[in-house]
Design an enzyme around this catalytic site. Structure first.
Site, PDB file in Angstrom:
ATOM      1  N   CYS A 109       0.740  -0.987   0.098  1.00 20.05           N
ATOM      2  CA  CYS A 109       0.056  -0.140   0.076  1.00 20.05           C
ATOM      3  C   CYS A 109       0.787   1.141  -0.137  1.00 20.05           C
ATOM      4  O   CYS A 109       2.137   1.281   0.564  1.00 20.05           O
ATOM      5  CB  CYS A 109      -1.117   0.094   1.197  1.00 20.05           C
ATOM      6  SG  CYS A 109      -0.103   0.190   2.651  1.00 20.05           S
ATOM      7  N   CYS A 137       2.667   2.070   3.281  1.00 22.21           N
ATOM      8  CA  CYS A 137       3.667   1.014   3.537  1.00 22.21           C
ATOM      9  C   CYS A 137       4.977   1.362   2.618  1.00 22.21           C
ATOM     10  O   CYS A 137       6.145   1.410   3.042  1.00 22.21           O
ATOM     11  CB  CYS A 137       3.513  -0.682   2.999  1.00 22.21           C
ATOM     12  SG  CYS A 137       1.964  -1.254   3.686  1.00 22.21           S
ATOM     13  N   CYS A 191       4.225 -33.479   1.239  1.00 20.53           N
ATOM     14  CA  CYS A 191       3.066 -33.202   2.264  1.00 20.53           C
ATOM     15  C   CYS A 191       3.795 -32.029   3.104  1.00 20.53           C
ATOM     16  O   CYS A 191       4.956 -31.948   3.109  1.00 20.53           O
ATOM     17  CB  CYS A 191       2.949 -34.067   3.037  1.00 20.53           C
ATOM     18  SG  CYS A 191       4.032 -34.934   4.031  1.00 20.53           S
ATOM     19  N   CYS A 206       6.571 -32.940   5.346  1.00 18.16           N
ATOM     20  CA  CYS A 206       7.884 -33.291   4.708  1.00 18.16           C
ATOM     21  C   CYS A 206       8.416 -31.723   4.305  1.00 18.16           C
ATOM     22  O   CYS A 206       9.732 -31.633   4.559  1.00 18.16           O
ATOM     23  CB  CYS A 206       7.918 -33.882   3.473  1.00 18.16           C
ATOM     24  SG  CYS A 206       6.712 -35.509   3.340  1.00 18.16           S
ATOM     25  N   ASP A 255     -16.921  -4.146 -15.814  1.00 20.13           N
ATOM     26  CA  ASP A 255     -16.589  -2.984 -16.401  1.00 20.13           C
ATOM     27  C   ASP A 255     -17.329  -3.244 -17.592  1.00 20.13           C
ATOM     28  O   ASP A 255     -17.502  -4.118 -18.139  1.00 20.13           O
ATOM     29  CB  ASP A 255     -14.846  -2.759 -16.610  1.00 20.13           C
ATOM     30  CG  ASP A 255     -14.735  -1.612 -17.542  1.00 20.13           C
ATOM     31  OD1 ASP A 255     -15.215  -0.261 -17.247  1.00 20.13           O
ATOM     32  OD2 ASP A 255     -13.920  -1.750 -18.538  1.00 20.13           O
TER      33      ASP A 255
END
Length: 837
Positions: A22, A25, A94, A97, A495
């Site tokens: 933003c 930020c 997974c 892991c 739009d």
């Protein structure tokens, strides 16, 4: 210091700062960085989470700049000065892991950041770490690295057939063979089951030795991985199964140990096989682009030759030759030739698209019939296809709400079930005098049930399957959360221009006023609009060039001064020292023209403005003419642009944009599913009403400025909770960002649209919106089915194991192997969801 010395010392570093999303930020980050001596310029881009900093290399360096960004509270993921290493780790399938691999990479010298992608078996490592050191760290966690590449390509994905001939598979088959013979001797050929030796207070018959060999050979990988899990303090399936095998052997349960080792190894191989099937969908995208390209080059003698080179060596601006039947290797522009190009691999279009000079083409598409010479406009790693592949891989990065819930649940589930297994195994024998062997087996069975593997992979494998299915159909979904959210939307805001309409505007009518002729009007409009990038302005300029001479007597564009774009209203500039305007009627109302009586009339008919009636001589006559002309244009769905000065109207232009043939069908399908469809446009009320009626939207809002579109989206969000916004990805960026899900139309070849939107439709087919909604709903349904089925099976097994109703084999075959295959197979159904014709 001279300018040359200054330039020689100047460097630019680009940092990836994802959390800088933003303007506020960005302000904090740049404020922190600019405190450094030697920083010349900062260029933050919150939309893409990147920061470019130009600095004096003798006063500071990239490391100091990184520290200042982090001092502002924002993590830096990578920079353009860092290498990125891609590793293929197929056995990492997974989150558990992945956790072990991440623990192993922590603290490795030179590793700036890393990312694990268990659904595709990839690890991405950024920094300047030595490749061998990184590979060694991953292998120290118990996972084999099969291949590694740098930035030039993605890691290889093992094919399903490789699983059954892998070292682990061969050990599993050997272990299974020993187990079968051992069982035959123990239960059916007891006379041949000779006593071989005695040790540690036990007698070892031939069957026992064979079962021990079976457990040792088939369970070798289990024990190895369990060791690394214990080393990394990871309570995962490998640690649980390794503990189970060792414990069963320790108490003399050789049959249970062999069964556990063999069946779990087979379950792991089947899970690897099914995961590779899901991973292959990503590999299919990678295979779309050819490895080589035929490039036309000039040799040292000045002769032109054709060379076949790796596609990575094709530079921007080089000419690539594409013959009939070949894949186009690069993104580019057609220099010569005509052909029909199959763009289905990129945009999902079912019908080949005709291409001729100056048309865009994309890497991975197929030249069906003609000969083409294409000028490369992007490097091999910057093509639309490469961006799609990269972003599909990145789709695993953000966890969906369901994934986050599953990970939290698993963090509690596994320790609780493990504790239950210990109580089951040792509680009754110690406290109630129960038979140790029987209760130990029940506890061992419950230990197997403690593995949440199928439960944990149920969502990520569904996300990968859904995202890759969408990509093959020309829809780029940038992450599981967006796939999940799209299936839950209750309203879609469209739009108008370029979305519900074709977006190819053209001037349909020109009505000169106050003694001007059409050439005067178009010449003035051309000069006012030629600096604007608005589609209406471009249509006016193109029309002016095609029908009149908008240049001065020397054949050059006439000079303009003080050009200004009036957002949402029009433009202003000085021509020959006089300020001129071109824009909406509302702009001229602000200039003092009495346009209140210019309203929609009920009189029908086509506008006919001949020279006599159009050349009104005074202000009032022109306003009277406008009262007739403007409403008729608007009623026909055309956009009206007035041209004039502060004192005099010079003419009226009408611009039209055709509605897409698929717009009504798209809106109708969404409405059939109960989704409210709303059109948002900056166009006038009359045009908006005409288009809204034609496409059948539930509601429309006209004459909206960009910030008003954001307010409209926020209002829809308050009413419905979850809203998607479909736009062009550039002009509608604020509204796309405000919506729950932002969908960009026609993003192929458009970096900005691909980067800023949550979801990008690579082609212009509006029917992909209902396809996307249907795919997302199906994906959500599949994820729910996987989660609840996994929970239900685990619950039944967890209750049945302590009661002696479930065996070790059943726990593995049903709870682990069966459910892993079940959730993966269910997820793969998403690959069969196709757009409706």
């Amino acid at each position: 210091m001279t300018t040359a010395e200054r330039d020689e010392r100047e460097r630019t570093v680009r940092l990836s700062v994802p959390e800088m999303d933003c303007p506020s930020c960005a302000g904090k980050v740049t404020g922190s960085v600019e405190r450094l001596d030697g920083v010349r310029e900062t260029d933050p881009a919150p939309t893409t989470g990147t920061l470019a900093v130009t600095y004096d290399a003798e006063e500071t360096d990239a490391g100091d700049i990184r520290e200042r960004v982090e001092a502002a509270g924002y993590a830096v993921e990578s920079s353009d000065g860092e290498d990125e290493l891609g590793l293929s780790v197929p056995e990492m399938d997974c989150p558990s892991c992945a956790g072990k691999v991440e623990n192993a990479l922590e603290g490795v010298e030179g590793v700036a950041s890393f990312e694990t992608r268990p659904a595709t078996g990839e690890v991405r490592v950024a920094g300047d770490a030595d490749r061998e050191r990184v590979v060694a760290a991953i292998e120290s966690a118990g996972y084999e690295v099969e291949s590694a590449t740098g930035d030039e390509g993605g890691p290889d994905v093992a094919g399903p057939s490789d699983v059954w001939t892998s070292p682990r598979a061969l050990k599993t088959w050997a272990g299974a063979g020993f187990m079968v013979v051992g069982l035959l001797l123990e239960f059916f050929l007891t006379s041949a089951d000779a006593l071989l030796f005695s040790a540690v207070g036990r007698e070892f018959h031939l069957s026992a030795v064979l079962l021990l060999l079976s457990a040792g050979i088939a369970g070798q990988e289990i024990l190895r991985n369990g060791y690394y899990s214990a080393k990394n303090l990871s309570l995962d399936i490998d640690l649980l199964m390794g503990t189970g095998v060792v414990s069963a052997v320790a108490v003399g349960l050789y049959f249970e140990a062999a069964t556990l080792a063999v069946l779990f190894s087979i379950a792991e191989l089947l899970e690897r096989f099914s995961m590779d099937r899901a991973r292959n969908s990503v590999r299919e995208l990678m295979d779309l682009s050819p490895d080589t390209a035929t490039v036309r080059r000039t040799d040292a003698d000045g002769a032109t030759t054709e060379e076949t080179v790796p596609v990575e060596e094709v530079g921007v601006g080089e000419t690539v030759v594409v013959r009939p039947g070949e894949k186009i290797p690069v993104d580019g522009r057609v220099l010569e030739g005509t052909s029909a190009v199959n763009q289905a691999p990129i945009t999902g279009e079912s019908v080949p698209v005709d291409k001729s000079e100056d048309d865009e083409v994309y890497a991975g598409t197929i030249n069906e019939e003609g000969y083409l010479e294409v000028e490369a406009t992007a490097e091999a790693d910057e093509t639309t296809l490469s961006q799609v592949i990269e972003l599909v891989g990145d789709a695993q990065r953000d966890r969906t709400d369901r994934e986050q819930f599953i990970e939290k649940f698993a963090a509690y589930y596994t320790p609780i079930i493990v504790a239950g297994a210990l109580v089951t195994a040792f509680g009754p024998p110690l406290l109630l005098g129960g038979e140790f062997r029987e209760w130990f087996v029940r506890g061992l069975t419950l230990l197997v049930v403690a593995c949440p593997c199928a439960f944990v992979i149920s969502t990520p494998v569904s996300v990968v399957s859904g995202v890759t299915s969408a990509a093959r159909n020309g829809v780029l979904v940038k992450g599981g959360p967006h796939l999940e959210s799209m299936g839950a939307v209750e309203a879609v805001a469209f739009d108008k221009t370029g979305t519900l309409t074709e977006g190819e505007l053209a001037v349909t009518d020109a009505v000169p006023l106050n003694g001007n002729d059409e050439e005067d009007l178009l010449g003035c409009a051309h000069d006012l609009e030629r600096r604007s990038e608005h589609p209406i302005a471009q249509a006016i300029v193109e029309h002016a060039h095609g029908t009149s001479n908008p240049h001065d007597e020397h054949g050059e564009d006439r000079p303009i001064e003080n050009f200004e774009s009036l957002t949402g209203k029009g433009v202003r500039a000085d021509l020959g020292g006089v300020t001129h305007y071109a824009g909406k009627p509302a702009l001229f109302a602000e200039l003092g023209f009495d346009l209140e009586h210019v309203h929609l009339s009920t009189d029908g008919g086509q506008v006919v403005a001949d020279a006599a009636e159009s050349k009104c001589d005074d202000r009032e006559d022109c306003l009277d003419l406008l009262a007739d002309v403007v409403p008729r244009f608007q009623r026909e769905g055309k956009t009206v642009v007035l041209v004039g000065t502060e004192d005099q109207l010079e003419g009226v232009l009408a611009i039209a944009d055709e509605v897409r043939p698929s717009a009504r069908e798209t809106v109708s399908r969404l409405q059939d599913w109960g989704v409210e469809c709303v059109m948002l446009t900056g166009d006038n009320e009359g045009t908006a009403r005409a288009v809204a009626e034609e496409v059948g939207v539930d509601d429309y809002r006209a004459e909206l400025l960009p910030e008003q579109k954001v307010e409209a989206v926020e209002d829809l969000t308050e009413r419905h909770g979850t809203v998607a916004m479909v736009g062009d990805g550039v002009n509608d960026a604020p509204a796309l960002a405000a919506a729950t899900v932002g969908v960009a139309m026609g993003a192929a070849g458009t970096d900005t649209a691909i980067e800023t939107a949550d979801i990008a439709l690579l082609g212009d087919d509006l029917r992909k919106v209902p396809y996307l909604y249907r795919l997302s709903r199906k994906a959500n349904a599949v994820i729910r089915q996987n989660i609840w089925a996994s929970l239900a099976v685990k619950a039944v097994l967890a209750v049945g194991a302590p009661l002696g109703l479930v065996s070790v084999a059943m726990a593995i075959l049903v709870g682990d192997m069966g459910m892993s295959l079940g959730v993966t197979g269910n997820a793969m159904r998403l690959a069969r969801v196709e757009p409706e014709e």
